[in-house]
Design a protein around this motif. Structure first.
Motif, PDB file in Angstrom:
ATOM      1  N   ALA A  97      -7.326   7.263  -0.924  1.00 45.69           N
ATOM      2  CA  ALA A  97      -7.680   6.527  -2.141  1.00 45.69           C
ATOM      3  C   ALA A  97      -7.343   5.044  -2.011  1.00 45.69           C
ATOM      4  O   ALA A  97      -7.836   4.226  -2.787  1.00 45.69           O
ATOM      5  CB  ALA A  97      -6.978   7.127  -3.350  1.00 45.69           C
ATOM      6  N   LEU A  98      -6.511   4.689  -1.038  1.00 46.99           N
ATOM      7  CA  LEU A  98      -6.153   3.277  -0.844  1.00 46.99           C
ATOM      8  C   LEU A  98      -7.361   2.417  -0.497  1.00 46.99           C
ATOM      9  O   LEU A  98      -7.392   1.230  -0.805  1.00 46.99           O
ATOM     10  CB  LEU A  98      -5.122   3.135   0.272  1.00 46.99           C
ATOM     11  N   ASN A  99      -8.346   2.993   0.146  1.00 48.28           N
ATOM     12  CA  ASN A  99      -9.519   2.218   0.552  1.00 48.28           C
ATOM     13  C   ASN A  99     -10.213   1.581  -0.647  1.00 48.28           C
ATOM     14  O   ASN A  99     -10.776   0.499  -0.536  1.00 48.28           O
ATOM     15  CB  ASN A  99     -10.487   3.093   1.335  1.00 48.28           C
ATOM     16  N   ARG A 133       1.484   2.742   9.511  1.00 45.66           N
ATOM     17  CA  ARG A 133       2.691   1.935   9.358  1.00 45.66           C
ATOM     18  C   ARG A 133       3.808   2.742   8.704  1.00 45.66           C
ATOM     19  O   ARG A 133       4.963   2.630   9.081  1.00 45.66           O
ATOM     20  CB  ARG A 133       2.368   0.708   8.514  1.00 45.66           C
ATOM     21  N   PHE A 134       3.452   3.593   7.734  1.00 44.48           N
ATOM     22  CA  PHE A 134       4.424   4.473   7.094  1.00 44.48           C
ATOM     23  C   PHE A 134       5.079   5.376   8.137  1.00 44.48           C
ATOM     24  O   PHE A 134       6.309   5.530   8.161  1.00 44.48           O
ATOM     25  CB  PHE A 134       3.736   5.310   6.014  1.00 44.48           C
ATOM     26  N   ALA A 192       0.824  -1.204   0.000  1.00 40.70           N
ATOM     27  CA  ALA A 192       0.000   0.000   0.000  1.00 40.70           C
ATOM     28  C   ALA A 192       0.860   1.258   0.000  1.00 40.70           C
ATOM     29  O   ALA A 192       0.585   2.220  -0.727  1.00 40.70           O
ATOM     30  CB  ALA A 192      -0.933  -0.006   1.207  1.00 40.70           C
ATOM     31  N   ILE A 193       1.914   1.268   0.807  1.00 38.68           N
ATOM     32  CA  ILE A 193       2.817   2.417   0.862  1.00 38.68           C
ATOM     33  C   ILE A 193       3.474   2.639  -0.496  1.00 38.68           C
ATOM     34  O   ILE A 193       3.527   3.756  -1.002  1.00 38.68           O
ATOM     35  CB  ILE A 193       3.868   2.219   1.968  1.00 38.68           C
ATOM     36  N   SER A 199      -6.415   2.804   4.287  1.00 38.05           N
ATOM     37  CA  SER A 199      -5.546   3.982   4.248  1.00 38.05           C
ATOM     38  C   SER A 199      -4.979   4.308   5.620  1.00 38.05           C
ATOM     39  O   SER A 199      -3.810   4.669   5.736  1.00 38.05           O
ATOM     40  CB  SER A 199      -6.318   5.179   3.693  1.00 38.05           C
ATOM     41  N   SER A 200      -5.789   4.160   6.656  1.00 35.07           N
ATOM     42  CA  SER A 200      -5.307   4.490   7.996  1.00 35.07           C
ATOM     43  C   SER A 200      -4.218   3.526   8.449  1.00 35.07           C
ATOM     44  O   SER A 200      -3.218   3.947   9.045  1.00 35.07           O
ATOM     45  CB  SER A 200      -6.463   4.508   8.997  1.00 35.07           C
TER      46      SER A 200
END
Length: 77
Positions: free
Chosen positions: A57-59, A72-73, A44-45, A66-67
């Motif tokens: 937008a990841l969702n 984690r990022f 995802a990152i 996204s959260s």
């Protein structure tokens, strides 16, 4: 769902996985939700970094929420 071209290859993941710090729970009783898989979070990152899309937008991609990815990022940087 995102195609496999955005996913980290097995060979790259084998090199990256040992570099990720081990997570230690901060909850005194250890009662919390199960953590998102490190590889999914890293996918995802990298997706955000490669495409320039917004974290939220990841969702829609189905890779990871996204959260979780953003948390984690921040944890890994």
């Amino acid at each position: 769902m995102v195609s496999n071209k955005w996913q980290i290859s097995d060979e790259l993941w084998e090199k990256m996985a040992p570099l990720i710090p081990e997570h230690r729970t901060q909850h005194s009783l250890g009662a919390q939700r199960k953590r998102v898989d490190n590889r999914a979070a890293m996918n995802a990152i990298f997706f955000v970094l490669r495409t320039g899309c917004q974290w939220n937008a990841l969702n829609a991609t189905g890779i990871c929420s996204s959260s979780s990815a953003h948390r984690r990022f921040q944890e890994w940087r």
